[in-house]
Design a protein around this motif. Structure first.
Motif, PDB file in Angstrom:
ATOM      1  N   THR A 166      12.414  -0.242  38.485  1.00 23.12           N
ATOM      2  CA  THR A 166      11.059  -0.452  38.010  1.00 23.12           C
ATOM      3  C   THR A 166      11.082  -0.767  36.512  1.00 23.12           C
ATOM      4  N   THR A 167       9.904  -0.845  35.925  1.00 23.73           N
ATOM      5  CA  THR A 167       9.776  -1.246  34.529  1.00 23.73           C
ATOM      6  C   THR A 167       8.934  -0.223  33.783  1.00 23.73           C
ATOM      7  N   VAL A 219      -0.149   2.636  37.620  1.00 25.82           N
ATOM      8  CA  VAL A 219       1.148   2.568  38.291  1.00 25.82           C
ATOM      9  C   VAL A 219       0.972   2.284  39.796  1.00 25.82           C
ATOM     10  N   ARG A 225       5.591   0.765  35.879  1.00 24.64           N
ATOM     11  CA  ARG A 225       4.888  -0.262  36.654  1.00 24.64           C
ATOM     12  C   ARG A 225       4.781   0.164  38.124  1.00 24.64           C
ATOM     13  N   GLU A 226       5.878   0.671  38.663  1.00 26.20           N
ATOM     14  CA  GLU A 226       5.881   1.199  40.038  1.00 26.20           C
ATOM     15  C   GLU A 226       6.603   2.544  40.002  1.00 26.20           C
ATOM     16  N   GLU A 273       6.155   0.832  31.376  1.00 29.31           N
ATOM     17  CA  GLU A 273       4.921   0.196  30.899  1.00 29.31           C
ATOM     18  C   GLU A 273       4.569   0.667  29.491  1.00 29.31           C
TER      19      GLU A 273
END
Ligand SMILES: [Zn+2]
Length: 214
Positions: free
Chosen positions: A18-19, A3, A31-32, A21
């Motif tokens: 964000t996304t 991350v 992801r972040e 994962e």
């Protein structure tokens, strides 16, 4: 890819798109992220991901695993909004840096006593030392010098000492580089004013508690 820790790049973010994962039942990775996971004595942030409450944030190496309340329907690749309890985090950031300053002042002025523990919440910070005497004898020096540093409103540099291993440090004028992976304020003046309290922890074990005075 672990991350991306936006809480280092911009510790003042309280919301982030964000996304997702990975999803493993109620445990997900992103992801972040802006939600800190307990490390170095600094408490995890409270917050939500896609509207679901973060029950636990667990750091494992350079990855962070977030446990969500059950019943979420998040899937890998989903775009989500992440939010943290900013009021609480900002108090933690101020108390964290107050503790950093007190620790450095103890080391500089009282011969580097052995530190045996530290913890930072939004209510107070504490640092434990091996120290033979009543540690409140240090307080006049610590309070005077901390006040000077806060009033000087010095800029705080926070950056990677090793980006690959994700090792961070902070530095202010007059201090060496101090290793720390916590979230830091930008200037010492943000602390406002602080108050110190002594707790005896046992024979030769003394605790300094730090509170924000406002
Ligand atoms: Zn720190």
């Amino acid at each position: 890819m672990a991350v991306r820790k936006m809480f280092w790049e911009d510790p003042y973010l309280d919301e982030l798109s964000t996304t997702v994962e990975t999803v493993n039942e109620d445990i997900i990775t992103l992801r972040e992220t802006i939600a800190y996971a307990f490390a170095g004595g600094q408490q995890s942030d409270e917050g939500t991901i896609g509207g679901y409450r973060i029950l636990k944030a667990q750091k494992n190496g350079i990855e962070i695993y977030y446990s969500l309340e059950s019943g979420h329907n998040l899937k890998s690749g989903d775009k989500v909004l992440q939010k943290i309890d900013w009021e609480k985090r900002y108090k933690i950031m101020k108390l964290h840096f107050a503790a950093e300053i007190i620790l450095e002042l103890v080391n500089q002025n009282f011969g580097n006593p052995e530190k045996i523990g530290a913890n930072i919440t939004s209510e107070k910070a504490r640092i434990d030392f091996i120290w033979e005497n009543n540690i409140s004898e240090m307080f006049p020096v610590l309070e005077t010098k901390a006040k000077q540093l806060i009033e000087a409103n010095k800029p705080i540099e926070s950056a990677f000492s090793s980006e690959e291993d994700q090792i961070r440090y902070w530095k202010i004028e007059g201090f060496g580089r101090v290793p720390c992976g916590g979230t830091h304020i930008k200037r010492t003046g943000e602390i406002g004013s602080l108050r110190l309290k002594r707790e005896r922890q046992g024979k030769n074990k003394e605790r300094i508690e730090i509170y924000l005075a406002q």
